[in-house]
Scaffold this active site. Structure first.
Site, PDB file in Angstrom:
ATOM      1  N   GLY A  46     -14.382 -79.851   9.197  1.00  0.00           N
ATOM      2  CA  GLY A  46     -14.841 -78.752  10.030  1.00  0.00           C
ATOM      3  C   GLY A  46     -14.624 -77.426   9.314  1.00  0.00           C
ATOM      4  O   GLY A  46     -13.681 -77.293   8.527  1.00  0.00           O
ATOM      5  N   GLN A  51     -13.596 -68.579   8.647  1.00  0.00           N
ATOM      6  CA  GLN A  51     -12.888 -69.115   7.473  1.00  0.00           C
ATOM      7  C   GLN A  51     -13.586 -68.791   6.155  1.00  0.00           C
ATOM      8  O   GLN A  51     -13.026 -69.040   5.088  1.00  0.00           O
ATOM      9  CB  GLN A  51     -12.732 -70.628   7.589  1.00  0.00           C
ATOM     10  CG  GLN A  51     -11.770 -71.047   8.680  1.00  0.00           C
ATOM     11  CD  GLN A  51     -11.634 -72.551   8.717  1.00  0.00           C
ATOM     12  OE1 GLN A  51     -12.438 -73.232   9.319  1.00  0.00           O
ATOM     13  NE2 GLN A  51     -10.622 -73.069   8.049  1.00  0.00           N
ATOM     14  N   CYS A  93      -6.021 -77.805   8.010  1.00  0.00           N
ATOM     15  CA  CYS A  93      -6.975 -76.702   8.133  1.00  0.00           C
ATOM     16  C   CYS A  93      -7.271 -76.201   6.731  1.00  0.00           C
ATOM     17  O   CYS A  93      -6.341 -76.018   5.936  1.00  0.00           O
ATOM     18  CB  CYS A  93      -6.357 -75.586   8.980  1.00  0.00           C
ATOM     19  SG  CYS A  93      -7.415 -74.141   9.137  1.00  0.00           S
ATOM     20  N   LEU A  94      -8.539 -75.974   6.431  1.00  0.00           N
ATOM     21  CA  LEU A  94      -8.902 -75.539   5.075  1.00  0.00           C
ATOM     22  C   LEU A  94      -8.325 -74.161   4.741  1.00  0.00           C
ATOM     23  O   LEU A  94      -8.209 -73.812   3.578  1.00  0.00           O
ATOM     24  CB  LEU A  94     -10.429 -75.539   4.901  1.00  0.00           C
ATOM     25  CG  LEU A  94     -11.084 -76.934   4.917  1.00  0.00           C
ATOM     26  CD1 LEU A  94     -12.592 -76.811   4.824  1.00  0.00           C
ATOM     27  CD2 LEU A  94     -10.547 -77.813   3.797  1.00  0.00           C
ATOM     28  N   HIS A 135     -10.173 -77.392  17.526  1.00  0.00           N
ATOM     29  CA  HIS A 135      -9.617 -76.627  16.398  1.00  0.00           C
ATOM     30  C   HIS A 135     -10.612 -75.542  15.953  1.00  0.00           C
ATOM     31  O   HIS A 135     -10.236 -74.383  15.755  1.00  0.00           O
ATOM     32  CB  HIS A 135      -9.311 -77.606  15.244  1.00  0.00           C
ATOM     33  CG  HIS A 135      -8.789 -76.980  13.997  1.00  0.00           C
ATOM     34  ND1 HIS A 135      -7.520 -77.247  13.501  1.00  0.00           N
ATOM     35  CD2 HIS A 135      -9.338 -76.104  13.112  1.00  0.00           C
ATOM     36  CE1 HIS A 135      -7.340 -76.553  12.381  1.00  0.00           C
ATOM     37  NE2 HIS A 135      -8.426 -75.854  12.125  1.00  0.00           N
ATOM     38  N   GLU A 136     -11.882 -75.928  15.838  1.00  0.00           N
ATOM     39  CA  GLU A 136     -12.896 -74.978  15.347  1.00  0.00           C
ATOM     40  C   GLU A 136     -13.252 -73.921  16.402  1.00  0.00           C
ATOM     41  O   GLU A 136     -13.499 -72.763  16.063  1.00  0.00           O
ATOM     42  CB  GLU A 136     -14.151 -75.720  14.892  1.00  0.00           C
ATOM     43  CG  GLU A 136     -13.943 -76.720  13.753  1.00  0.00           C
ATOM     44  CD  GLU A 136     -13.237 -76.151  12.534  1.00  0.00           C
ATOM     45  OE1 GLU A 136     -13.421 -74.956  12.235  1.00  0.00           O
ATOM     46  OE2 GLU A 136     -12.496 -76.908  11.877  1.00  0.00           O
ATOM     47  N   HIS A 139     -10.767 -71.312  16.186  1.00  0.00           N
ATOM     48  CA  HIS A 139     -11.052 -70.360  15.091  1.00  0.00           C
ATOM     49  C   HIS A 139     -11.993 -69.254  15.571  1.00  0.00           C
ATOM     50  O   HIS A 139     -11.815 -68.087  15.240  1.00  0.00           O
ATOM     51  CB  HIS A 139     -11.718 -71.079  13.905  1.00  0.00           C
ATOM     52  CG  HIS A 139     -10.758 -71.678  12.922  1.00  0.00           C
ATOM     53  ND1 HIS A 139      -9.744 -70.956  12.336  1.00  0.00           N
ATOM     54  CD2 HIS A 139     -10.677 -72.930  12.393  1.00  0.00           C
ATOM     55  CE1 HIS A 139      -9.072 -71.747  11.500  1.00  0.00           C
ATOM     56  NE2 HIS A 139      -9.611 -72.953  11.516  1.00  0.00           N
TER      57      HIS A 139
HETATM   58 ZN   LIG Z   1      -9.020 -74.650  10.598  1.00  0.00          ZN
END
Ligand SMILES: [Zn+2]
Length: 171
Positions: A46, A51, A93-94, A135-136, A139
């Protein structure tokens, strides 16, 4: 297509809510293509626009990691309609490379969003799909998974990040 640079915590863009998307134009389509490319290359399941430093409410996801086209999702202006149950599992998480920690999430989530044409869609997801959508969507609201951890866990993770920063491994 182009690879975008993934922003790492504590960049301020990750902690402020994204703007509502109003233009469903070619620019948005290009951004989404680039986000998919960047997510697959990372690799991740994701990726939210914030991000890659773009303060807008949208994200891409694919829990199959590119294996199943049916799992390729673009959710624009997402909104969690309902949640059910709980699940515990490791989350990453990236924007927090190398950090994996258990986070409690709902087992099921129904998210309403717009697609690339501005049409409303509803996605009903369980387990990893639910975890990823929540999660997204967080964000898009300026919330990172650190905020979902217990205070003790959060401090441990912050300490670990400080060490990585000092060693020059967080850039
Ligand atoms: Zn993330």
């Amino acid at each position: 297509m182009a690879l975008l640079e993934i922003v790492k915590w504590p960049d301020a863009v990750l902690e402020s809510p994204g703007d509502h998307v109003t233009d469903f134009d070619d620019k948005l389509k290009k951004l989404v293509n680039d986000m998919f490319e960047t997510m697959y290359a990372a690799p991740g399941v994701g990726l939210a626009a914030v991000q890659v430093g773009i303060s807008k409410r949208l994200f891409v996801m694919d829990c199959s990691g590119g294996k199943d086209p049916a799992q390729r999702l673009v959710l624009i202006n997402p909104e969690v309609l309902s949640v059910e149950g709980t699940q515990n599992g490791e989350e990453g998480c990236l924007s927090f490379p190398g950090i994996f920690t258990p986070v409690e999430r709902s087992l099921r989530a129904i998210v309403r969003a717009q697609d690339l044409n501005g049409e409303y869609v509803e996605v009903d997801g369980m387990e990893l799909t639910a975890r990823c959508m929540l999660h997204e969507t967080d964000h898009c609201d300026g919330i990172v998974f650190l905020d979902k951890m217990s205070p003790i866990k959060r401090e441990l993770v912050k300490r670990k990040i400080k060490k990585l920063q000092k060693a020059g491994n967080w850039v």
